[in-house]
Design an enzyme around this catalytic site. Structure first.
Site, PDB file in Angstrom:
ATOM      1  N   THR A   1      40.521  38.014  37.441  1.00 47.31           N
ATOM      2  CA  THR A   1      40.296  36.967  38.439  1.00 47.31           C
ATOM      3  C   THR A   1      38.875  36.392  38.371  1.00 47.31           C
ATOM      4  O   THR A   1      37.911  37.107  38.157  1.00 47.31           O
ATOM      5  CB  THR A   1      40.536  37.554  39.837  1.00 47.31           C
ATOM      6  OG1 THR A   1      41.817  38.183  39.837  1.00 47.31           O
ATOM      7  CG2 THR A   1      40.494  36.478  40.894  1.00 47.31           C
TER       8      THR A   1
ATOM      9  N   GLY B   1      37.465  45.509  41.071  1.00 49.22           N
ATOM     10  CA  GLY B   1      36.968  46.714  41.725  1.00 49.22           C
ATOM     11  C   GLY B   1      36.012  47.466  40.815  1.00 49.22           C
ATOM     12  O   GLY B   1      36.206  47.502  39.591  1.00 49.22           O
TER      13      GLY B   1
ATOM     14  N   GLU C   1      47.494  42.216  42.345  1.00 50.83           N
ATOM     15  CA  GLU C   1      48.671  42.407  41.482  1.00 50.83           C
ATOM     16  C   GLU C   1      49.729  41.348  41.748  1.00 50.83           C
ATOM     17  O   GLU C   1      50.919  41.618  41.642  1.00 50.83           O
ATOM     18  CB  GLU C   1      49.257  43.804  41.697  1.00 50.83           C
ATOM     19  CG  GLU C   1      48.388  44.918  41.180  1.00 50.83           C
ATOM     20  CD  GLU C   1      48.190  44.824  39.677  1.00 50.83           C
ATOM     21  OE1 GLU C   1      49.178  44.743  38.946  1.00 50.83           O
ATOM     22  OE2 GLU C   1      47.019  44.795  39.242  1.00 50.83           O
TER      23      GLU C   1
END
Ligand code: FAD
Ligand code: FAD
Lengths: 662, 662
Positions: free
Chosen positions: B137, B176, B419
Site C-alpha cells: 500500500t 506494519g 487484506e
C-alpha cells in the site's frame, strides 16, 4: 487547493452560503459564530493537532490550559452571556473538565436549589470560583437510581447530613471532572432520617480545599483510569467516610428537611425531568453536528481519493462516484440535516414547556419527556454507527487518528449511554405509547396530543401503501403514511403480545419483560416518524417563508433520501404485514438510486454548508483545501517515535533480539 | 468468586470441558494450549494490564520487550515448530512488530521466491536474524494495486533494479513494523525494463543496517503516527531515492527478469492468490475468537451486574435476564461458534487446494478465492459490530478501557480493511456468482461446484417457505432453503438489473457500476448461506462421530439461533418477493424468543467453553471469578493521574483559573 474540490464547489446547484445561514439561524448569527471559531482556530493554545501525540496526562494538562485560557478570553472579550460562553466552548471543541460544571452542575442548582441556595452558589459557579460536577452513578448502579447506596443520614443534633459510602459498590464512579478537577459536587444519596428511608436526593458537597486543592477530610477521590477516549476529562470516583455537611446543603427546591427532621415531599414528582429534557435536546443537536463533521470528512476525502479507472487506460475514478460509496455516505448526509431540524423542534418544545411551566402548566411534560427519550436514543445510535460508516468508507486512512474519525467516534459514543442508557430510554417511550394506545382503544374518539395522534386511528392498520411508481415515493404524505403505519403496527403488535402473554398466565410485570425487544423497536419506529415529520414540516415552513427554490429543492431531496433510505433499511417492518409489496419496493429502490445520483453533484456543497473550520474537523482527510496526502504526511512527522532514526528500544530489545541464538 | 457465576456454572446442561476439547481439537491439543497460555499469563514480561496506562512510545517499547522475550522462550523451551511459535504468539495476544514478519514476509518469500531465494532468506528470517515486512500500500493506492507508483527500473548495465518513489503519493504507507522495527521488506513496485511497463512485482529490499539499525542510503522511513489502536505496531512510511538492489532481489518464482532484461510472465496468473486465501482463512478464524472474547466479557459481566428489581422490594435482576440483553448477546454467542466452524471449513478447503496444487490441479482456486473473499468480509463485519454491541450492553463500564472492549474493538476493526477492503472483496464474490449464474442460465443442466450449486436451480425461486410453526423453523433443511432462496433471488435480481441497465444503453462496465450496492448484498447473502451450511454440516459430522447428546443439543440450539436471527435481521430480503409472509414470521419471532430462553441457563458455560485466560481477555468486567467491581477499582488506582492527590497542572492552570477575575 485540490482541483477536484474546486470543480465540485463551482458546480453546486444552490448558493452554499444561504444554506449555511439557514442552518445557523441567519447571517448575523453565522458571522458571529465564525468570528469566534476563527479566534479559536488562530489561537495556539487551542490547537488540537497535538492531541494525537500526547499521553493521557499531557492531554489532561493541555485541556486545563485551555480552560484557563477560556476564562481569560471571557474577561478579555467581555463574553458574559451564557450563549457567548457556550459558543466559545463549542468552538474550542474539546471535552473540557468544566463541561459538567456548565452542563450539569449549574443547571441542577438552578433546577433543584431554593432561591436562597441559588443566590449562594450560582454567582460562585458562574464566575468559576468553584468548579462543580454531578455525581449520581456509582460502581454498582447507573440506570436504577433508586438503587444508589450512598447514604445521607440526617443528624438532628447538629443539623447536619452525614454522607457515607457503606460498600465498595457505593463508590461514585464516572462523573466527569470529578477525579482531579472539581472543588464541588452535587451528590445523589439516599436520605435517611431517624432510620426512615426518604429516597434519593441531591446534596451540595465541597470535595477539595479552595486553598490547595487537597481532598477534604473523609473524602477519597481520584480518576477512574483510561476510557475509550475522553482523555481530556477526569471522570472520577468518590467515596465518603462519614462526611458532614450542613442541612442547607441538601438542594431543597422540591423535597425539604426541616431542622427537626421533618421531611416533606415534592409537589410534582416529575418536575426534575425538565432538566433531563434540556440535556437531551442538547444531545440531539450534537448528534446532528457530530454526524455532519464525519460526513464532511468522508465526502471531501472521497472526492479527492481516486481508486481504479473504469476502463484500463482511463483516469481513475473519484471514489465518491461509486454507487456503494454514495449509498454509504449520502443517507448520513441527509440524516445530519434531518437531525438538525429535530434538534430545533425539541428545543422549541422545551422553551414552550418552560413558558407554560411558569403558569403551572405541566401538560406537555409526559409527551415531551417520552419523545425526547426516544429521540435521544435514535439520534445517538444513528450518529454513532454513522461515524464508523464514514471512517470505514475512507479505507485504510480512515483508521489513522489523523483522519479525525477515530476520536470523533470514541468521544461521541458514550452519548448512547450517559443521560440514560438508550435501551432503557426506549422502554420509557414505548411504555408511554402503549399506555396512550390502550387509552385510545378503550375510548374511541379520544384526542391524543401532537406526535402521537396517529395512535387513535387503528383503521390506519388496514391501509396499504399505494406508492407504485418512483414518483409517488417522493410524496411526503405517502412517506409519512408509511412511517406512521409502521409505528402503529408495532405498537399494536406489542399491545397484543402483552395481552397474549398475560393470557398465558403471566402478570403484567412478567408480560412486559417478555416483550422488551419489541418495545425497543416500537420506540425507534415512533422516533423515526417524529424525525421525518419535523423534516417535512420544516421544509413546508421554509417554503412558506420564501426560502429560495434551489435551497428548497436540495433540502427536499435530502428529506426524500432520509425517508426512503430508512424504509429500505428496515424493509421487513413495512413488508411483514403487507403494507408494502414488491410492487412498491422496486420503485422504492429505483428512486433511492436516483436520489443518490441527484445528490452527487451537490455533495461537497452540502457538507461545506455546515461551515466547519479545519480546527473543528481536526482531520487530515477533511481539510478544506483537499491537500489530504500532504497533510497526512506532514502531521505524521510529529509522531514521537520519529524523533530518532533508530527506534527507542533498539539497544535494549531489537539488537539483542536479532543477535540471540534460537 | 462471585456467587451468581458459581451458581450458573453449576447449572450447565452439558460438560463444559468436552465442548472446549471440541473447539480446540481434542484434549491433548487443549492441554498443550493451556500450558502455553498459563506460561504466558504467569510471566511478568507478558503482563497486559499496564498497556492501559502507557504512552504510545512506551507501548511500542513494551512490545519490543515481549518480542525479545518471545525469542528467548523459543530457545529455552525448544519451540521450533511453526505451530508452537504460533501458539506462543497467540497466547501473548498482542500486535507484535514481528506479526508481519511471520504473517506476510515469510509467506511471501515461500510463495513467490525461487528455490534459491528461499534458501537464502528463509533461514535468516525463520531464525529472526532479520525482521521483515510487506510493503504494498502507498499513500495514494491501496485497493487498486496496478496503480502503485513506486518504480523498479532495471539497469542492464549493472544488473540492478533502481527503486524510486517519484511522487508524494508513491510513499509506502501503512505496512506494519515498517516504521521503526524492520530491517528488510518485500516491496511491491512497477517493474520497468527499457521504458516498458511490466506490471507490479515484489522485490526484497534491505531497509536498515544490521549493525546499527540506521536506514540505508536513499531510504526514508518512519512511523505514520497514531491510529485508532495498534499502538504497539509501528505501521510505517517508506520512500526510495534511487535505491539500487541486485537483480536476484526480485522475487522470481513466477515472473522473471533475465540478466539481459528479458521479461517472462507467470504461467498461472492467479497462483499468488493462494497466499491471500491463507491469510483470509486466518482472519476468519480470528473473527470467531475475537467475537468469542467480547461475548465472554459481556456475558459474564451481565451475570454479575444487577440492575432493577422486577417489583419493588424484590432483589435486583441480573441484567442477563432481560430479553433485550439476551437478544443482543446470544446471537453473537451463536455467531462466534458459527464462525469457528467456518474457519475450520476454509482451512480444510485451503489444505485440499495445496495438496491438489502439487499435482498442478488449480480447479478449486476460483471458488476458494471468491468464497474466502466473501467470508472474510462477512465475518469481519459481523465480528466488528458485535464487539461494539457487547461493549454497549455493558453500560457505562463498557466504555472504560479496563473493560477490555474498547481495545478489542479498535484493534480488531482494521480486519475489515486490510487484506482487501470488505466492500471491494464483496464485488469479487458477486462477480463470480453472477458469472456462474449466467453460465447456468445459458446451459441448463450444467453442474456447478459445491457451495454455489444452488445457482443451477432457478426453479428454487418459485418455492416458498413452509415453516408455519415454531417447530418447523428448527428444521435445518428449511433454514438452509431460506438462505439459498434469498441468495439466489438476489443473484437473479442483480443479473436482471444488469441486463436492464444495458438495455437502457449502458455498456457492461457502466451497468456494473449501477448495480454495485446490490452486489454487496449478493455477496453477503451467499456468505451467510456458506456459514450456516458449514455449521449444519459440522453438527451432522459431530453427530455421526458420536459426540454426546448434551453437546449436540446445545450446538444445535446455537445453530438454530444463528440461522433464525439472521433471517430476522434481514427480514425484508426474505419477505420482499413473497418467500415468507407473516404466516411464517410470527412463529419465527416466537421461536427466536424461545431459543434465547433455552440458551440463558447455559450462557456462562458456553462462554467458559472458549477457555480464555484472564490474561487473554484483559478485562476487569470479564474476570473468571466475577469480582468485577473489585478489579475495576483496583486497576483504576494505577492511573498515572492518581499518583498525586493534587492534579498535575493544578498550580499552572487550575489555581489561576479559580482566582482569575472575569
Ligand atoms: C463517558 C461517560 C460519562 C459519564 N458521566 C457521568 C456523570 O457526569 N455523572 C454521573 O452521575 N454519571 C455519569 N456517567 C454514568 C452514566 O450515566 C451511566 O453509565 C448510565 O446511566 C448507564 O448506567 P449503567 O452504566 O448503570 O448501565 P446499566 O444499567 O448497568 O446497563 C447495562 C445494560 O443493562 C441493560 N439494562 C439495564 N436495566 C435494564 C432493564 N430494566 N431492562 C432491560 N435492560 C436493562 C442496559 O440496556 C444495558 O445494556 C457517565 C458515563 C460515561 C460512559
Ligand atoms: C491497520 C492496518 C494495517 C495495514 N497493514 C498493511 C501492510 O502491512 N502492508 C500493506 O501493504 N498495506 C497495509 N495496510 C493497507 C491496507 O491493505 C489498505 O488500506 C487496504 O487494502 C484498503 O485500501 P485503501 O486504503 O486504498 O482503500 P480505498 O481503496 O481507498 O477504499 C476507500 C473506499 O473506496 C471504496 N472503493 C475502492 N475501490 C472501489 C471500487 N472499485 N468500487 C467501489 N468502491 C470502491 C472502498 O470500498 C472504500 O469504501 C494496512 C492498513 C491498515 C488500516
Amino acid at each position: 487547493p485540490n482541483a477536484d474540490l474546486v470543480r465540485e464547489r463551482g458546480a453546486a446547484s444552490f448558493p452554499v452560503r444561504d444554506l449555511t445561514y439557514l442552518v445557523y439561524g441567519g447571517q448575523e448569527r453565522t458571522e458571529h459564530l465564525e468570528r469566534i471559531a476563527n479566534m479559536v482556530a488562530s489561537d495556539p493554545v487551542f490547537r488540537k493537532t497535538d492531541r494525537f501525540f500526547l499521553s493521557r496526562t499531557e492531554q489532561y494538562r493541555r485541556s486545563l490550559e485551555k480552560v484557563r485560557h477560556y476564562k481569560e478570553l471571557i474577561a478579555k472579550h467581555n463574553l458574559h452571556s451564557e450563549l457567548d460562553q457556550q459558543d466559545l466552548r463549542q468552538a474550542i471543541d474539546e471535552d473540557l473538565p468544566i463541561g459538567l460544571h456548565v452542563g450539569m452542575f449549574i443547571p441542577t442548582i438552578v433546577g433543584q436549589g431554593t432561591d436562597e441556595q441559588q443566590k449562594k452558589w450560582l454567582p460562585l459557579a458562574r464566575a468559576y470560583k468553584i468548579i462543580g460536577t454531578y455525581a449520581q452513578t456509582e460502581l454498582g448502579h447507573g440506570s436504577f437510581i433508586r438503587g444508589l447506596e450512598t447514604v445521607a443520614t440526617y443528624d438532628k443534633s447538629t443539623q447536619e447530613f452525614v454522607l457515607n459510602s457503606p460498600t465498595l459498590t457505593a463508590t461514585k464512579w464516572w462523573p466527569g471532572a470529578l477525579g482531579k478537577t472539581s472543588t464541588h459536587c452535587v451528590v445523589f444519596a439516599r436520605l435517611v432520617i431517624s432510620d426512615r428511608e426518604c429516597g434519593v436526593h441531591p446534596f451540595m458537597v465541597q470535595l477539595r480545599s479552595l486553598e490547595n486543592h487537597e481532598p477534604l477530610k473523609g473524602i477519597t477521590v481520584g480518576d477512574i483510569g483510561p476510557k475509550f477516549a475522553y482523555e481530556t476529562m477526569d471522570n472520577g470516583f468518590l467515596r465518603f467516610d462519614h462526611v458532614r455537611i450542613p442541612r442547607d446543603h441538601m438542594l431543597m427546591r422540591f423535597a425539604q428537611v426541616a431542622a427537626d427532621g421533618t421531611y416533606s415531599t415534592p409537589p410534582h414528582s416529575k418536575v426534575s425531568y425538565a432538566t433531563m429534557v434540556f440535556m437531551r435536546a442538547y444531545i440531539i443537536g450534537t448528534a446532528s453536528s457530530t454526524l455532519a463533521k464525519a460526513v464532511t470528512i468522508a465526502v471531501r476525502y472521497s472526492c479527492v481519493r481516486k481508486q481504479f479507472p473504469l476502463r484500463s487506460g482511463e483516469p481513475e475514478q473519484q471514489i465518491l462516484n461509486y454507487q456503494n460509496q454514495q449509498a454509504a455516505l449520502f443517507p448520513l448526509l441527509a440524516t445530519a440535516y434531518a437531525f438538525h431540524f429535530t434538534g430545533n423542534y425539541i428545543r422549541q418544545m422545551y422553551s414552550d414547556f418552560v413558558r407554560g411551566m411558569r403558569a403551572q402548566d405541566f401538560s406537555v411534560l409526559p409527551e415531551m419527556h417520552a419523545t425526547s427519550a426516544g429521540l435521544k436514543s435514535l439520534t445517538t445510535w444513528i450518529a454513532s454507527a454513522g461515524i464508523e460508516t464514514c471512517r470505514a468508507s475512507c479505507g485504510g486512512h480512515g483508521y489513522s487518528k489523523l483522519s479525525g474519525l477515530p476520536s470523533l467516534y470514541a468521544n461521541y459514543i458514550p452519548a448512547c449511554t450517559y443521560e440514560g442508557d438508550n435501551t432503557v430510554m426506549c422502554f420509557q417511550l414505548a411504555r408511554y405509547l402503549l399506555k396512550l394506545y390502550g387509552k385510545a382503544q378503550a375510548k374511541p374518539g379520544l384526542r391524543l396530543p401532537g406526535n402521537v395522534s396517529y395512535l387513535e386511528k387503528s383503521t390506519l392498520l388496514d391501509e396499504r401503501c399505494d406508492a407504485s411508481t418512483e414518483e409517488l415515493w417522493l410524496d411526503p404524505a405517502r412517506q409519512l403514511h408509511a412511517y406512521r403505519n409502521r409505528a402503529l403496527r408495532l405498537v399494536a403488535n406489542c399491545a397484543n403480545r402483552l395481552v397474549a402473554e398475560m393470557q398465558k398466565g403471566k402478570d403484567e410485570v412478567l408480560a412486559v419483560e417478555a416483550i422488551k425487544s419489541d418495545m425497543v423497536k416500537v420506540a425507534k419506529a415512533h422516533s423515526y416518524y417524529v424525525v421525518l415529520n419535523n423534516f417535512v414540516n420544516a421544509i413546508e415552513q421554509l417554503r412558506a417563508s420564501g426560502t429560495s427554490t434551489p435551497i428548497l429543492r436540495v433540502l427536499k431531496t435530502l428529506c426524500d433520501l432520509f425517508a426512503l433510505h430508512f424504509i429500505q433499511a428496515d424493509l421487513g417492518d413495512f413488508l411483514e404485514y403487507g403494507y408494502l409489496s414488491s410492487l412498491h419496493t422496486e420503485p422504492l429502490h429505483a428512486q433511492i438510486r436516483r436520489l443518490l445520483e441527484a445528490i452527487r453533484p451537490d455533495a461537497v456543497a452540502l457538507v461545506d454548508a455546515f461551515n466547519f473550520t479545519d480546527h473543528a474537523l481536526g482531520s487530515a482527510l477533511g481539510v478544506h483545501n483537499g491537500r489530504v496526502y500532504e497533510t497526512l504526511f506532514e502531521w505524521a512527522q510529529q509522531e514521537p517515535l520519529n524523533k530518532t532514526q533508530v527506534a527507542p528500544g533498539y539497544h535494549e530489545y531489537i539488537k539483542p533480539f536479532l543477535l540471540a541464538k534460537m
